[in-house]
Design an enzyme around this catalytic site. Sequence first.
Site, PDB file in Angstrom:
ATOM      1  N   GLY A 242       0.788  -1.229   0.000  1.00 25.12           N
ATOM      2  CA  GLY A 242       0.000   0.000   0.000  1.00 25.12           C
ATOM      3  C   GLY A 242       0.813   1.267   0.000  1.00 25.12           C
ATOM      4  N   PRO A 278       4.683  -4.576  -1.233  1.00 25.89           N
ATOM      5  CA  PRO A 278       4.297  -3.465  -2.105  1.00 25.89           C
ATOM      6  C   PRO A 278       4.114  -3.942  -3.547  1.00 25.89           C
ATOM      7  CG  PRO A 278       6.328  -3.022  -0.882  1.00 25.89           C
ATOM      8  CD  PRO A 278       6.068  -4.475  -0.778  1.00 25.89           C
ATOM      9  N   GLY A 279       3.293  -3.238  -4.271  1.00 26.55           N
ATOM     10  CA  GLY A 279       3.141  -3.475  -5.699  1.00 26.55           C
ATOM     11  C   GLY A 279       3.336  -2.183  -6.463  1.00 26.55           C
ATOM     12  N   ARG A 280       2.416  -1.260  -6.239  1.00 26.79           N
ATOM     13  CA  ARG A 280       2.432   0.033  -6.935  1.00 26.79           C
ATOM     14  C   ARG A 280       3.785   0.733  -6.805  1.00 26.79           C
ATOM     15  NH1 ARG A 280      -2.099   3.053  -7.594  1.00 26.79           N
ATOM     16  NH2 ARG A 280      -3.121   1.789  -6.000  1.00 26.79           N
ATOM     17  N   ARG A 316      -8.173   3.378 -14.563  1.00 32.37           N
ATOM     18  CA  ARG A 316      -8.128   4.051 -13.265  1.00 32.37           C
ATOM     19  C   ARG A 316      -8.860   5.403 -13.240  1.00 32.37           C
ATOM     20  NH1 ARG A 316      -4.209   5.733 -10.856  1.00 32.37           N
ATOM     21  NH2 ARG A 316      -4.774   5.074  -8.748  1.00 32.37           N
ATOM     22  N   TYR A 320     -11.697   5.171 -10.509  1.00 29.86           N
ATOM     23  CA  TYR A 320     -11.352   5.800  -9.220  1.00 29.86           C
ATOM     24  C   TYR A 320     -11.326   7.319  -9.280  1.00 29.86           C
ATOM     25  CZ  TYR A 320      -9.437   1.096  -8.387  1.00 29.86           C
ATOM     26  OH  TYR A 320      -9.255  -0.255  -8.261  1.00 29.86           O
ATOM     27  N   CYS A 356     -17.758   4.416 -25.829  1.00 26.89           N
ATOM     28  CA  CYS A 356     -19.080   5.048 -25.808  1.00 26.89           C
ATOM     29  C   CYS A 356     -19.589   5.173 -24.370  1.00 26.89           C
ATOM     30  CB  CYS A 356     -20.042   4.232 -26.665  1.00 26.89           C
ATOM     31  SG  CYS A 356     -21.607   5.082 -26.971  1.00 26.89           S
TER      32      CYS A 356
END
Length: 440
Positions: A242, A278-280, A316, A320, A356
Amino acid sequence: MTDLAESPAVRRLADWDPADLQSLVGEYGSPLYVLDLERVRQNYRRLEAAFPDAEILYAVKANALGDVLTTLREAGAGLECASAGEVKRALDAGASGDEVHYTAVNPPARDLDWLVDAWRDHPDLTVTAGSEDTIDRLADRGYNGRLCLRVNPGIGAGHHEKVRTGAAAKFGVPAERAVEVLANAADRGFDVVGIHAHVGSGVSSDQLDAHREFVARMGDLARDVSEALGGSGLEFVDVGGGFGVPYREDEEPLELGSVADATREALGELDARLTIEPGRYFVADAGVLLTAVNTVKAARETTVVGVDAGMTTLLRPAMYDAYHPIRNVTVDAAAANGDDGSERERLPQTVAGPICESGDVFCSDRELPKSERGDVLAIGNAGAYGYEMANQYNSRPRPASVVVDGNAVWVSRQREDVEDVIRPERAASDGLKTTPPRGE
């Protein structure tokens, strides 16, 4: 390899060479994901320096590209997988069982079937269960290997309510029931090795208090579990990942040293090792999405810049309301080359895709150099949850991905075409034509 002291804490979109980016579109087409593997290594080394005694796992869901998994595994990271498919990718990237954690949420039966088969060949693999039901389903399949329990600490944080997992009922066993659940699992023959929780995704510096409280609860729980298991203790306490990255140009990067100090202090004295996933943080600023302008339209209140990427390419912003920096690399490349004609008026523009849906926009009324048809725009911080969330809505093929490693560039993911989109449907139709009707 860049020395860590020379590696900035965040790579801004302005730091990418515009001529290089424009040339990639000329060679590989648009839209195009670009990922810099050396930046991934830099981010890993920075986090390793802040957490020298921790086990570091990469959250594969952020970007499952095989080249990314291999790069991080070779740098020293383990791999945290949210599905059987991600476990397969990890093993295909050369990971051994002891480098893989499977941390699924409400895993489908086919995932568990595949995973237990894989465990028999890789008995050091760790499975994290988020419910008693999952533990029962593992036992029904003959699994009695390394078991970690995902707990719900009741604290959530992150960049959007949809990714604040620490307090969401979907995730984990309530912390107050964890000791009982783990004691029962140990009595049933499971090798209980850890506890796990994840507060949320994209945690920022101003949410450090929530992170500290969450980690303190995990430390207290680990001590309670150790006592309940007769003092045998746990191998690890996994506090998730995170760690946020600054998407906006004026946001400051996380002070990793402060985060690490707060984490160790909150966890307290434990025989178990600290695990983070962690990833991001590893991949977000290592990637950009390149897209070509195909339409420029004067609307009533704005100028709409139509591009060939959309919410099927990068979800994203639509999902979000996420901010991504945007840069006109055609203009910037010309300016860097000394082209006097590169100067263009800056004006508010809405960059929109071809889907669309009214939500298919990357920005609204953002001030950018006046766009022209054929320009290439770069969308920054696209290395995390970019291609992973790409889809084929409107029957649109997914884009290609290239990786850059020093002077080397190669296609890591082929571009789809319409035939790729409809091929499964045709295969199913052909199967129906050759399969006898039911009842025969």
